[in-house]
Structures are given as structure tokens and as C-alpha cells.
Motif scaffolding. Sequence first.
Motif, PDB file in Angstrom:
ATOM      1  N   UNK A 223       0.761  -1.061   0.075  1.00 47.28           N
ATOM      2  CA  UNK A 223       0.469  -0.116  -0.247  1.00 47.28           C
ATOM      3  C   UNK A 223       0.786   1.145  -0.042  1.00 47.28           C
ATOM      4  N   UNK A 224       1.987   1.385   1.022  1.00 47.41           N
ATOM      5  CA  UNK A 224       3.031   2.700   0.793  1.00 47.41           C
ATOM      6  C   UNK A 224       3.735   2.993  -0.506  1.00 47.41           C
ATOM      7  N   UNK A 225       3.853   1.349  -0.860  1.00 46.22           N
ATOM      8  CA  UNK A 225       4.533   1.525  -2.245  1.00 46.22           C
ATOM      9  C   UNK A 225       3.549   2.128  -3.457  1.00 46.22           C
ATOM     10  N   UNK A 226       2.298   1.818  -3.311  1.00 49.05           N
ATOM     11  CA  UNK A 226       1.577   2.628  -4.350  1.00 49.05           C
ATOM     12  C   UNK A 226       0.773   4.362  -4.605  1.00 49.05           C
ATOM     13  N   UNK A 227       1.711   4.531  -2.581  1.00 49.25           N
ATOM     14  CA  UNK A 227       0.624   5.452  -3.173  1.00 49.25           C
ATOM     15  C   UNK A 227       2.218   6.786  -2.809  1.00 49.25           C
ATOM     16  N   UNK A 228       3.400   5.908  -3.447  1.00 55.81           N
ATOM     17  CA  UNK A 228       5.265   6.106  -3.715  1.00 55.81           C
ATOM     18  C   UNK A 228       5.230   6.406  -2.358  1.00 55.81           C
ATOM     19  N   UNK A 229       5.390   6.453  -1.040  1.00 56.87           N
ATOM     20  CA  UNK A 229       5.938   6.364   0.455  1.00 56.87           C
ATOM     21  C   UNK A 229       6.355   5.291   1.031  1.00 56.87           C
ATOM     22  N   UNK A 230       8.495   4.803   0.132  1.00 54.36           N
ATOM     23  CA  UNK A 230       8.647   4.197   0.546  1.00 54.36           C
ATOM     24  C   UNK A 230      10.669   4.525  -0.547  1.00 54.36           C
ATOM     25  N   UNK A 231      11.298   3.767   0.604  1.00 54.08           N
ATOM     26  CA  UNK A 231      12.724   4.078   0.199  1.00 54.08           C
ATOM     27  C   UNK A 231      13.432   3.109  -0.933  1.00 54.08           C
ATOM     28  N   UNK A 232      14.137   2.682  -1.866  1.00 62.65           N
ATOM     29  CA  UNK A 232      14.800   2.211  -1.993  1.00 62.65           C
ATOM     30  C   UNK A 232      16.323   1.642  -1.170  1.00 62.65           C
ATOM     31  N   UNK A 233      16.473   0.695  -0.826  1.00 63.28           N
ATOM     32  CA  UNK A 233      17.911  -0.023  -0.115  1.00 63.28           C
ATOM     33  C   UNK A 233      18.800   0.604  -0.989  1.00 63.28           C
ATOM     34  N   UNK A 234      19.202   0.888  -0.126  1.00 65.47           N
ATOM     35  CA  UNK A 234      20.679   1.779  -0.803  1.00 65.47           C
ATOM     36  C   UNK A 234      20.432   3.085  -1.526  1.00 65.47           C
ATOM     37  N   UNK A 235      19.505   3.450  -1.642  1.00 67.70           N
ATOM     38  CA  UNK A 235      19.049   5.135  -1.891  1.00 67.70           C
ATOM     39  C   UNK A 235      19.259   5.786  -0.311  1.00 67.70           C
ATOM     40  N   UNK A 236      20.174   6.846  -1.143  1.00 64.83           N
ATOM     41  CA  UNK A 236      20.303   7.759  -0.781  1.00 64.83           C
ATOM     42  C   UNK A 236      19.439   9.124  -1.230  1.00 64.83           C
ATOM     43  N   UNK A 237      18.572   8.599  -0.514  1.00 63.35           N
ATOM     44  CA  UNK A 237      16.845   9.813   0.150  1.00 63.35           C
ATOM     45  C   UNK A 237      17.030   9.333   1.616  1.00 63.35           C
ATOM     46  N   UNK A 238      16.565  10.832   2.115  1.00 67.82           N
ATOM     47  CA  UNK A 238      16.404  10.236   3.161  1.00 67.82           C
ATOM     48  C   UNK A 238      15.375  10.540   4.061  1.00 67.82           C
ATOM     49  N   UNK A 239      14.300  10.569   3.463  1.00 71.75           N
ATOM     50  CA  UNK A 239      13.022  11.137   3.261  1.00 71.75           C
ATOM     51  C   UNK A 239      12.573   9.868   1.983  1.00 71.75           C
ATOM     52  N   UNK A 240      10.995   9.017   2.696  1.00 72.01           N
ATOM     53  CA  UNK A 240      10.299   8.937   1.390  1.00 72.01           C
ATOM     54  C   UNK A 240       9.764   9.776   0.235  1.00 72.01           C
ATOM     55  N   UNK A 241       9.956  11.086   0.838  1.00 69.86           N
ATOM     56  CA  UNK A 241       9.293  12.169  -0.386  1.00 69.86           C
ATOM     57  C   UNK A 241      10.434  12.978  -0.935  1.00 69.86           C
ATOM     58  N   UNK A 242      11.328  11.890  -1.111  1.00 69.22           N
ATOM     59  CA  UNK A 242      12.995  12.297  -2.007  1.00 69.22           C
ATOM     60  C   UNK A 242      12.625  10.932  -3.228  1.00 69.22           C
ATOM     61  N   UNK A 243      12.080  10.304  -2.249  1.00 66.64           N
ATOM     62  CA  UNK A 243      12.243   8.798  -3.557  1.00 66.64           C
ATOM     63  C   UNK A 243      11.836  10.009  -4.826  1.00 66.64           C
ATOM     64  N   UNK A 244      11.029  10.353  -5.310  1.00 70.73           N
ATOM     65  CA  UNK A 244      10.330  10.479  -6.482  1.00 70.73           C
ATOM     66  C   UNK A 244      11.597  11.239  -6.937  1.00 70.73           C
ATOM     67  N   UNK A 245      12.114  11.976  -6.695  1.00 67.71           N
ATOM     68  CA  UNK A 245      12.501  13.052  -7.152  1.00 67.71           C
ATOM     69  C   UNK A 245      13.968  12.671  -7.575  1.00 67.71           C
ATOM     70  N   UNK A 246      14.708  11.656  -6.827  1.00 70.19           N
ATOM     71  CA  UNK A 246      15.788  10.477  -7.409  1.00 70.19           C
ATOM     72  C   UNK A 246      15.073   9.869  -8.767  1.00 70.19           C
ATOM     73  N   UNK A 247      14.043   9.325  -8.583  1.00 69.58           N
ATOM     74  CA  UNK A 247      13.845   8.419  -9.801  1.00 69.58           C
ATOM     75  C   UNK A 247      13.517   9.498 -11.261  1.00 69.58           C
ATOM     76  N   UNK A 248      13.042  10.535 -10.675  1.00 68.24           N
ATOM     77  CA  UNK A 248      12.638  11.204 -12.145  1.00 68.24           C
ATOM     78  C   UNK A 248      13.395  11.799 -12.854  1.00 68.24           C
TER      79      UNK A 248
END
Length: 66
Positions: free
Chosen positions: A41-66
Motif C-alpha cells: 500500500x505504501x509503495x502504491x502511494x509512492x511512500x517508500x525508500x529503495x534499499x541503498x538509496x541516498x534519500x533521507x525521506x520517502x518524499x525524496x524518492x520521486x525526485x531521485x527516480x524522475x
Amino acid sequence: MYLFGDAELTDSELEVALPKLALIEETYGDRDFLILEIVAYLRSLGRYLEIGSSAAHWSETRKLTN
């Protein structure tokens, strides 16, 4: 005990919240069997961190992948 959300509580706020969280856990019991559903469910909302990601917060996930 699970707590999902963005919570930065002061010591006094935490003191108020902990008994409420304990009551929820006592009322609803173990929820470990729901972990995979919660993750999906959290992944479907875009609220996740990839393992090894440099993101410090889930809200940065989309910035890194776009």
C-alpha cells in the motif's frame, strides 16, 4: 509496536502518545501478518525508500527516480 507516519514528538507529547499506542496494540493485537500488505500500500502511494538509496525521506524518492 508499529507507528506509521511522520512523527517528531517532544518528550511531553510522547508521554501522552505512548499509553494511547499501547491501548491500540492491546486492542488489536499482533499485526505482523499485515506487513506485506502495508508495504504494498505504501509503495502504491509512492511512500517508500529503495534499499541503498541516498534519500533521507520517502518524499525524496520521486525526485531521485524522475
